[in-house]
Design an enzyme around this catalytic site. Structure first.
Site, PDB file in Angstrom:
ATOM      1  N   GLY A 174       0.960  -1.113   0.134  1.00 23.04           N
ATOM      2  CA  GLY A 174       0.224   0.041  -0.076  1.00 23.04           C
ATOM      3  C   GLY A 174       0.769   1.232   0.157  1.00 23.04           C
ATOM      4  N   CYS A 175       0.252   2.460  -0.519  1.00 26.75           N
ATOM      5  CA  CYS A 175       1.061   3.623  -0.518  1.00 26.75           C
ATOM      6  C   CYS A 175       1.552   4.132   0.762  1.00 26.75           C
ATOM      7  CB  CYS A 175       0.310   4.667  -1.415  1.00 26.75           C
ATOM      8  SG  CYS A 175      -1.257   4.956  -0.751  1.00 26.75           S
ATOM      9  N   TYR A 176       0.729   4.108   1.734  1.00 29.24           N
ATOM     10  CA  TYR A 176       0.817   4.651   3.136  1.00 29.24           C
ATOM     11  C   TYR A 176       2.034   3.545   3.729  1.00 29.24           C
ATOM     12  CZ  TYR A 176      -2.889   7.839   3.521  1.00 29.24           C
ATOM     13  OH  TYR A 176      -3.827   9.074   3.294  1.00 29.24           O
ATOM     14  N   ALA A 191       5.667   4.526   2.394  1.00 27.34           N
ATOM     15  CA  ALA A 191       6.105   5.505   2.994  1.00 27.34           C
ATOM     16  C   ALA A 191       6.634   5.497   4.486  1.00 27.34           C
ATOM     17  CB  ALA A 191       5.278   6.740   2.539  1.00 27.34           C
ATOM     18  N   GLU A 216       2.405  12.148  -1.067  1.00 26.61           N
ATOM     19  CA  GLU A 216       2.232  11.737   0.239  1.00 26.61           C
ATOM     20  C   GLU A 216       3.219  11.903   1.355  1.00 26.61           C
ATOM     21  OE1 GLU A 216       0.011   7.865   0.515  1.00 26.61           O
ATOM     22  OE2 GLU A 216       1.839   7.053   1.485  1.00 26.61           O
TER      23      GLU A 216
END
Length: 335
Positions: free
Chosen positions: A146-148, A151, A238
């Site tokens: 996932g993108c979160y 990061a 993000e």
């Protein structure tokens, strides 16, 4: 040349995949599909007019197997697993951008839905390149993070050996609206998001178990992750800020520099990071500071690229024997 296809070409991540693949030196784009088909890619994405003309078919596994060696699945969770299963059985390599293969079965079913492809879920390799590089070279199924979690994990993982594991981790995450996908909702309506910022699913978001699971798998440490995502009035980008407690005082910048010294797409910053400097690129920028035993780590990525599409291409590069950075975007959308 490796023949590749994109299933789910109508969405934002599908568009980003097409843009990368068009200029990739090792992949030849041979197939585009959606669940409905019967259109052209330049009709789905008018920005591609006079750049590419290509039919978008209704997704069919047998047709894909005849035209492709590797397929990117830019589909929602649950839809992806049934499609991936058939492709893998036909001998294709698959890079899945959904959540369907990125978690242990128990974690997945507790937070998503019943899984219908248990035979392949254990074969999937998590596509966080810096931590699973060797495994990705020998797999037929890569599961995009996932993108979160991307990061967050890239920021906090170097520090886990120095953390007080009895203390909790707090993650404050902010993402551009493209992370919510193309489908319009009340919260993504211009009138609501413009000049506004708000949290959603605080402390209950299903990316928290993903972050905690990968910390446990990589470092063997169980830590409680408190995750609070926010939408911001930006198209892409993000910014994740992580707060944790150290066992002892450290030099966080030196730890980051040493940890990522061989990773070309991690940039260690000596000042707080921003989303504009990574927009349009595969880079992850990371900064860290401490106040006695209080640790602050901040990382920035492009949620559609490093958080999805370019990370998927990096995994595919490794799966096909190419350099991981082949074809990946490096020039930011600045100003």
């Amino acid at each position: 040349m490796v023949r590749v296809g994109v299933v789910g070409a109508s969405g934002y991540t599908g568009l980003e995949l097409v843009k990368i693949l068009l200029s990739h030196g090792g992949f030849e784009l041979k197939y585009l599909a959606t669940t409905e088909g019967d259109t052209l890619i330049e009709q789905l994405h008018p920005s591609l007019q006079d750049v590419i003309t290509m039919a978008v078919d209704k997704a069919d596994a047998e047709d894909i197997a005849q035209k492709c060696d590797l397929v990117f699945l830019a589909l929602p969770h649950k839809a992806s697993m049934s499609f991936a299963k058939g492709l893998l059985e036909l001998g294709l390599k698959v890079v899945d951008l959904s959540a369907d293969y990125r978690l242990d079965i128990n974690t997945y079913e507790e937070n998503y839905t019943h899984h219908t492809d248990k035979e392949h879920i254990d074969q999937a390799v998590y596509g966080l390149i810096e931590y699973y590089r060797d495994e990705l070279k020998h797999t037929s199924l890569a599961a995009g993070p996932g993108c979160y979690p991307t990061a967050t994990l890239l920021g906090i993982l170097p520090f886990v050996p120095y953390l007080d594991s009895s203390a909790q981790i707090f993650v404050d995450a902010k993402s551009g609206v493209s992370g919510a996908g193309k489908k319009l909702s009340e919260t993504t309506h211009f009138v609501h998001i413009n000049e506004n910022i708000f949290a959603y699913n605080p402390l209950k978001h299903r990316h928290a178990p993903e972050i905690a699971e990968k910390i446990r798998k990589i470092h063997g440490v169980d830590m409680q992750v408190n995750f609070v995502p926010h939408l911001i009035p930006a198209t892409r980008g993000e910014l994740v800020s992580v707060y944790a407690t150290l066992k002892e005082e450290i030099d966080p910048i030196k730890i980051l520099q040493e940890h990522y010294k061989d990773d070309p797409f991690i940039r260690i910053r000596t000042a707080p990071v921003d989303i504009k400097s990574t927009a349009g690129t595969h880079f992850c920028d990371i900064y860290a500071a401490h106040n006695n035993k209080a640790l602050f780590v901040s990382s920035a990525i492009d949620n559609l690229l490093r958080g999805a599409s370019s990370q998927a291409v990096a995994a595919a590069n490794l799966m096909c024997g190419y350099d991981e950075g082949m074809g990946l975007p490096v020039v930011a959308y600045v100003p």
